[in-house]
Design an enzyme around this catalytic site. Structure first.
Site, PDB file in Angstrom:
ATOM      1  N   TYR A 135     -32.084  48.604  23.010  1.00 56.25           N
ATOM      2  CA  TYR A 135     -30.595  48.252  22.738  1.00 56.25           C
ATOM      3  C   TYR A 135     -31.725  46.851  22.865  1.00 56.25           C
ATOM      4  O   TYR A 135     -31.838  45.211  21.500  1.00 56.25           O
ATOM      5  CB  TYR A 135     -30.196  48.052  23.246  1.00 56.25           C
ATOM      6  CG  TYR A 135     -28.640  46.895  22.990  1.00 56.25           C
ATOM      7  CD1 TYR A 135     -28.418  45.769  24.266  1.00 56.25           C
ATOM      8  CD2 TYR A 135     -27.890  46.576  21.813  1.00 56.25           C
ATOM      9  CE1 TYR A 135     -28.174  44.611  24.331  1.00 56.25           C
ATOM     10  CE2 TYR A 135     -27.465  45.010  21.832  1.00 56.25           C
ATOM     11  CZ  TYR A 135     -27.272  44.895  23.255  1.00 56.25           C
ATOM     12  OH  TYR A 135     -26.133  43.605  22.473  1.00 56.25           O
ATOM     13  N   PHE A 176     -23.935  37.641  28.108  1.00 61.85           N
ATOM     14  CA  PHE A 176     -23.711  38.185  28.900  1.00 61.85           C
ATOM     15  C   PHE A 176     -23.162  39.031  29.361  1.00 61.85           C
ATOM     16  O   PHE A 176     -23.027  39.907  28.417  1.00 61.85           O
ATOM     17  CB  PHE A 176     -24.327  37.101  30.699  1.00 61.85           C
ATOM     18  CG  PHE A 176     -24.993  36.421  30.747  1.00 61.85           C
ATOM     19  CD1 PHE A 176     -25.718  35.865  29.715  1.00 61.85           C
ATOM     20  CD2 PHE A 176     -26.575  37.409  31.895  1.00 61.85           C
ATOM     21  CE1 PHE A 176     -26.953  34.948  29.963  1.00 61.85           C
ATOM     22  CE2 PHE A 176     -27.452  36.482  31.970  1.00 61.85           C
ATOM     23  CZ  PHE A 176     -27.775  35.711  30.634  1.00 61.85           C
ATOM     24  N   ASP A 228     -29.849  50.451  35.169  1.00 57.71           N
ATOM     25  CA  ASP A 228     -29.427  49.340  35.741  1.00 57.71           C
ATOM     26  C   ASP A 228     -30.063  48.583  36.736  1.00 57.71           C
ATOM     27  O   ASP A 228     -30.731  49.025  37.529  1.00 57.71           O
ATOM     28  CB  ASP A 228     -28.239  49.429  36.465  1.00 57.71           C
ATOM     29  CG  ASP A 228     -26.902  49.657  36.008  1.00 57.71           C
ATOM     30  OD1 ASP A 228     -26.104  49.237  34.935  1.00 57.71           O
ATOM     31  OD2 ASP A 228     -25.930  50.789  36.205  1.00 57.71           O
ATOM     32  N   GLY A 261     -24.416  44.866  14.818  1.00 60.97           N
ATOM     33  CA  GLY A 261     -25.344  45.857  15.189  1.00 60.97           C
ATOM     34  C   GLY A 261     -24.334  46.804  16.098  1.00 60.97           C
ATOM     35  O   GLY A 261     -23.508  46.693  16.714  1.00 60.97           O
ATOM     36  N   LEU A 306     -17.941  48.534  32.651  1.00 62.72           N
ATOM     37  CA  LEU A 306     -16.697  48.627  33.301  1.00 62.72           C
ATOM     38  C   LEU A 306     -15.935  47.835  32.685  1.00 62.72           C
ATOM     39  O   LEU A 306     -14.089  49.125  33.707  1.00 62.72           O
ATOM     40  CB  LEU A 306     -17.646  47.343  34.328  1.00 62.72           C
ATOM     41  CG  LEU A 306     -16.703  47.914  35.698  1.00 62.72           C
ATOM     42  CD1 LEU A 306     -16.475  48.839  36.538  1.00 62.72           C
ATOM     43  CD2 LEU A 306     -17.254  46.151  36.163  1.00 62.72           C
ATOM     44  N   LYS A 337     -33.076  43.253  20.045  1.00 57.85           N
ATOM     45  CA  LYS A 337     -32.529  41.910  19.975  1.00 57.85           C
ATOM     46  C   LYS A 337     -33.506  40.675  19.847  1.00 57.85           C
ATOM     47  O   LYS A 337     -33.855  39.879  19.988  1.00 57.85           O
ATOM     48  CB  LYS A 337     -31.253  41.588  21.082  1.00 57.85           C
ATOM     49  CG  LYS A 337     -29.760  42.036  20.948  1.00 57.85           C
ATOM     50  CD  LYS A 337     -29.431  41.430  19.383  1.00 57.85           C
ATOM     51  CE  LYS A 337     -28.118  42.330  19.024  1.00 57.85           C
ATOM     52  NZ  LYS A 337     -27.670  41.383  18.198  1.00 57.85           N
ATOM     53  N   ARG A 360     -22.858  41.040  37.401  1.00 56.93           N
ATOM     54  CA  ARG A 360     -22.995  40.835  36.865  1.00 56.93           C
ATOM     55  C   ARG A 360     -22.119  39.329  36.300  1.00 56.93           C
ATOM     56  O   ARG A 360     -21.099  39.065  36.994  1.00 56.93           O
ATOM     57  CB  ARG A 360     -21.966  41.413  35.483  1.00 56.93           C
ATOM     58  CG  ARG A 360     -22.782  43.573  35.987  1.00 56.93           C
ATOM     59  CD  ARG A 360     -24.540  42.943  34.904  1.00 56.93           C
ATOM     60  NE  ARG A 360     -25.043  44.636  34.584  1.00 56.93           N
ATOM     61  CZ  ARG A 360     -25.704  44.695  35.625  1.00 56.93           C
ATOM     62  NH1 ARG A 360     -25.799  43.541  37.317  1.00 56.93           N
ATOM     63  NH2 ARG A 360     -26.331  45.915  36.109  1.00 56.93           N
ATOM     64  N   SER A 379     -14.925  49.918  14.656  1.00 62.12           N
ATOM     65  CA  SER A 379     -13.950  48.772  14.594  1.00 62.12           C
ATOM     66  C   SER A 379     -13.441  49.891  13.594  1.00 62.12           C
ATOM     67  O   SER A 379     -13.663  50.854  13.368  1.00 62.12           O
ATOM     68  CB  SER A 379     -13.920  47.765  14.460  1.00 62.12           C
ATOM     69  OG  SER A 379     -14.392  47.879  13.163  1.00 62.12           O
ATOM     70  N   PHE A 399     -23.288  38.977  13.609  1.00 63.09           N
ATOM     71  CA  PHE A 399     -22.287  39.799  14.597  1.00 63.09           C
ATOM     72  C   PHE A 399     -22.526  41.189  14.486  1.00 63.09           C
ATOM     73  O   PHE A 399     -22.856  42.589  15.853  1.00 63.09           O
ATOM     74  CB  PHE A 399     -20.847  40.263  15.247  1.00 63.09           C
ATOM     75  CG  PHE A 399     -20.007  38.365  15.450  1.00 63.09           C
ATOM     76  CD1 PHE A 399     -20.311  38.089  15.029  1.00 63.09           C
ATOM     77  CD2 PHE A 399     -20.149  37.577  17.194  1.00 63.09           C
ATOM     78  CE1 PHE A 399     -19.361  36.324  15.101  1.00 63.09           C
ATOM     79  CE2 PHE A 399     -20.559  37.348  17.267  1.00 63.09           C
ATOM     80  CZ  PHE A 399     -19.805  36.029  16.428  1.00 63.09           C
ATOM     81  N   ASP A 420     -17.968  44.406   7.505  1.00 63.98           N
ATOM     82  CA  ASP A 420     -17.990  45.473   8.408  1.00 63.98           C
ATOM     83  C   ASP A 420     -18.091  46.189   7.997  1.00 63.98           C
ATOM     84  O   ASP A 420     -18.088  46.745   6.836  1.00 63.98           O
ATOM     85  CB  ASP A 420     -16.731  44.745   9.645  1.00 63.98           C
ATOM     86  CG  ASP A 420     -17.247  45.679  10.963  1.00 63.98           C
ATOM     87  OD1 ASP A 420     -17.086  44.706  11.703  1.00 63.98           O
ATOM     88  OD2 ASP A 420     -17.261  46.927  10.715  1.00 63.98           O
ATOM     89  N   SER A 469     -28.843  39.134  23.082  1.00 64.85           N
ATOM     90  CA  SER A 469     -28.017  39.603  24.715  1.00 64.85           C
ATOM     91  C   SER A 469     -28.950  38.849  25.421  1.00 64.85           C
ATOM     92  O   SER A 469     -30.015  38.671  25.753  1.00 64.85           O
ATOM     93  CB  SER A 469     -27.717  41.177  24.736  1.00 64.85           C
ATOM     94  OG  SER A 469     -27.771  41.932  25.278  1.00 64.85           O
TER      95      SER A 469
HETATM   96  C1  WQD Z   1     -21.534  46.359  34.833  1.00 61.10           C
HETATM   97  C2  WQD Z   1     -21.342  47.541  35.708  1.00 61.10           C
HETATM   98  C3  WQD Z   1     -22.714  48.844  36.298  1.00 61.10           C
HETATM   99  C4  WQD Z   1     -19.356  51.375  34.309  1.00 61.10           C
HETATM  100  C5  WQD Z   1     -24.014  45.762  29.146  1.00 61.10           C
HETATM  101  C6  WQD Z   1     -24.914  46.199  27.832  1.00 61.10           C
HETATM  102  C7  WQD Z   1     -25.071  44.988  27.181  1.00 61.10           C
HETATM  103  C8  WQD Z   1     -24.158  44.556  27.071  1.00 61.10           C
HETATM  104  C9  WQD Z   1     -23.526  43.929  28.352  1.00 61.10           C
HETATM  105  C10 WQD Z   1     -23.875  43.151  25.150  1.00 61.10           C
HETATM  106  C11 WQD Z   1     -22.628  47.706  36.548  1.00 61.10           C
HETATM  107  C12 WQD Z   1     -20.884  48.521  36.502  1.00 61.10           C
HETATM  108  C13 WQD Z   1     -20.338  50.333  34.861  1.00 61.10           C
HETATM  109  C14 WQD Z   1     -19.061  52.219  34.741  1.00 61.10           C
HETATM  110  C15 WQD Z   1     -19.445  51.450  37.029  1.00 61.10           C
HETATM  111  N1  WQD Z   1     -23.098  43.940  26.233  1.00 61.10           N
HETATM  112  N2  WQD Z   1     -20.178  49.864  35.987  1.00 61.10           N
HETATM  113  N3  WQD Z   1     -19.036  51.756  36.292  1.00 61.10           N
HETATM  114  O1  WQD Z   1     -24.555  47.686  32.004  1.00 61.10           O
HETATM  115  O2  WQD Z   1     -24.120  45.294  32.476  1.00 61.10           O
HETATM  116  O3  WQD Z   1     -24.393  45.390  29.804  1.00 61.10           O
HETATM  117  O4  WQD Z   1     -22.870  45.184  28.214  1.00 61.10           O
HETATM  118  O5  WQD Z   1     -25.153  42.749  25.122  1.00 61.10           O
HETATM  119  O6  WQD Z   1     -24.088  45.893  25.998  1.00 61.10           O
HETATM  120  O7  WQD Z   1     -26.037  45.363  28.390  1.00 61.10           O
HETATM  121  O8  WQD Z   1     -22.521  46.098  31.482  1.00 61.10           O
HETATM  122  O9  WQD Z   1     -20.231  46.907  31.801  1.00 61.10           O
HETATM  123  O10 WQD Z   1     -21.830  48.773  31.619  1.00 61.10           O
HETATM  124  O11 WQD Z   1     -22.140  47.019  33.573  1.00 61.10           O
HETATM  125  O12 WQD Z   1     -19.354  51.278  38.004  1.00 61.10           O
HETATM  126  O13 WQD Z   1     -18.013  52.857  34.909  1.00 61.10           O
HETATM  127  O14 WQD Z   1     -20.754  47.274  36.054  1.00 61.10           O
HETATM  128  O15 WQD Z   1     -23.255  49.854  36.934  1.00 61.10           O
HETATM  129  O16 WQD Z   1     -23.511  47.525  37.712  1.00 61.10           O
HETATM  130  P1  WQD Z   1     -24.405  46.183  31.788  1.00 61.10           P
HETATM  131  P2  WQD Z   1     -21.526  47.321  32.553  1.00 61.10           P
END
Ligand code: WQD
Length: 351
Positions: free
Chosen positions: A151, A180, A297, A85, A202, A155, A233, A39, A83, A34, A127
């Site tokens: 991104y 996911f 999104d 990246g 989130l 991938k 999601r 991290s 991992f 790493d 991803s």
């Molecule tokens: C999830 C939901 C937001 C933050 C990401 C990236 C990628 C992947 C998975 C590895 C969405 C909503 C979020 C906030 C919100 N990782 N949200 N308020 O965008 O689905 O995917 O993580 O490959 O890094 O694609 O994940 O957690 O950002 O969003 O409402 O403050 O939460 O709009 O609907 P996402 P997320």
């Protein structure tokens, strides 16, 4: 007797560190590489508290060719989990060259070092972002590539490169695992997700509101065509993900080939599902405001994980309650992450 060293690039990161626990539990010896760009080396002591030994760690970058050559020369490595990246969607739009350099060139460099050393067993961290905005959910592995940002593009490119590598030499054993939304933390609360600065994702944002580090969550859009109007999601527990990696490693070890699998629960959860579940399991309020949609999104997507079950016998075991409870335990015990000023309120000798 082949060695049990598994090189884990990005091994002190969120998914790499949790997967190292699952590797050790399965009798492998994780060897962590790493550069600490996202991290903290102090995770090692926490891993010692969980595993009982401190994994060997080499500080460095997968783009460092001489370092990789030395690693494969010094250790009898039987396989690699890759991992390392960059993974922030928004950052990738602003700085695509860094994403192609680290994610694509890094993967090529690692595969070349493996080839030169005769190590042909690779588990690749891919991803669901390779699918972009899917036509429908659940998403099967044969859904088309349609990455919507650099991104996801990086991938997708890496996956195509690994497919060509396997075509050139079918003795390679490669699994491309499409995650996911990884969330949660090890049940001990000793390690977990450690976003640098303001969380993009989130779950860490919700847990920081619950513990009082942040005031309020902004829900990015509540006018989507979903049951409650907020984004949907497929959240998957990081320990389920880790166990899926070990299952994939075992499978490709006995079955040379190119394996491509979704790792998800197959269940969609909305933003408000996550927030309300988090409040219930933590007993803490999560103040939230409804805000505008976030550019880039998509309304909703979740996995079809049936191939992982059919091929590996793997199925996510942990539901949203456990994901939120484990995230909360990590956050509550470590409001300042690994900062030594904050000692976890446990009896362990954790730092
Ligand atoms: C999830 C939901 C937001 C933050 C990401 C990236 C990628 C992947 C998975 C590895 C969405 C909503 C979020 C906030 C919100 N990782 N949200 N308020 O965008 O689905 O995917 O993580 O490959 O890094 O694609 O994940 O957690 O950002 O969003 O409402 O403050 O939460 O709009 O609907 P996402 P997320």
């Amino acid at each position: 007797m082949p060695s049990k060293y598994i090189l884990v690039t990005g091994g002190t990161g969120f998914i790499g560190s949790h997967t190292s626990i699952a590797l050790a539990a399965a009798g492998y010896i994780p060897l962590l590489l790493d550069n600490f760009s996202n991290s903290d080396a102090r995770v090692l002591q926490r891993l010692n508290n969980i595993i009982g030994t401190t994994p060997k760690l080499v500080e460095g970058d997968v783009r460092d060719t001489p370092l990789l050559a030395k690693l494969f020369g010094d250790y009898d490595i039987t396989g690699v989990m890759h991992f390392a990246g960059l993974k922030a969607v928004g950052d990738s739009v602003a700085d695509p060259l860094s994403y192609y350099d680290v994610n694509v060139c890094g993967t090529v460099n690692l595969a070349r070092a493996m080839k030169a050393s005769g190590v042909k067993t690779l588990i690749f961290s891919s991803s669901a972002t390779v699918y972009g905005e899917p036509e429908s959910s659940p998403i099967p592995e044969h859904a088309p590539f349609a990455p919507a940002n650099p991104y996801g593009q990086s991938k997708a490119m890496s996956e195509l490169i690994l497919a060509d590598l396997h075509k050139s030499d079918p003795t390679w054993r490669i699994a491309r695992l499409r995650y996911f939304n990884p969330v949660g933390a090890h049940e001990s609360g000793l390690i977990g997700e450690l976003p640098q600065g303001k969380p993009n994702n989130l779950m860490p944002f919700v847990s920081q509101v619950a513990v009082g580090i942040r005031e309020r969550l902004t829900v990015h859009g509540n006018d989507y065509p979903t049951p409650d109007g907020t984004g949907v999601r497929d959240y998957v527990h990081v320990m389920d993900l880790a166990e899926g990696h070990v299952a994939a490693l075992r499978h490709v070890t006995d079955n040379p080939g190119l394996l491509t699998l979704n790792l998800g629960t197959g269940v969609g959860a909305s933003v408000l599902d996550v927030v309300n579940t988090f409040e219930r399991v933590s007993g803490r309020p999560v103040a939230r405001d409804m805000g505008p949609r976030r550019p880039g999104d998509v309304p909703a997507y979740w996995a079809d994980p049936s191939q992982a079950l059919a091929t590996l016998g793997w199925k996510a075991k942990r539901g949203l309650d456990e994901m939120c409870a484990d995230s909360w335990r990590w956050q509550a015990l470590n409001p300042d992450a690994y900062d030594r000023r904050t000692r976890p309120r446990t009896t362990s000798t954790a730092v």
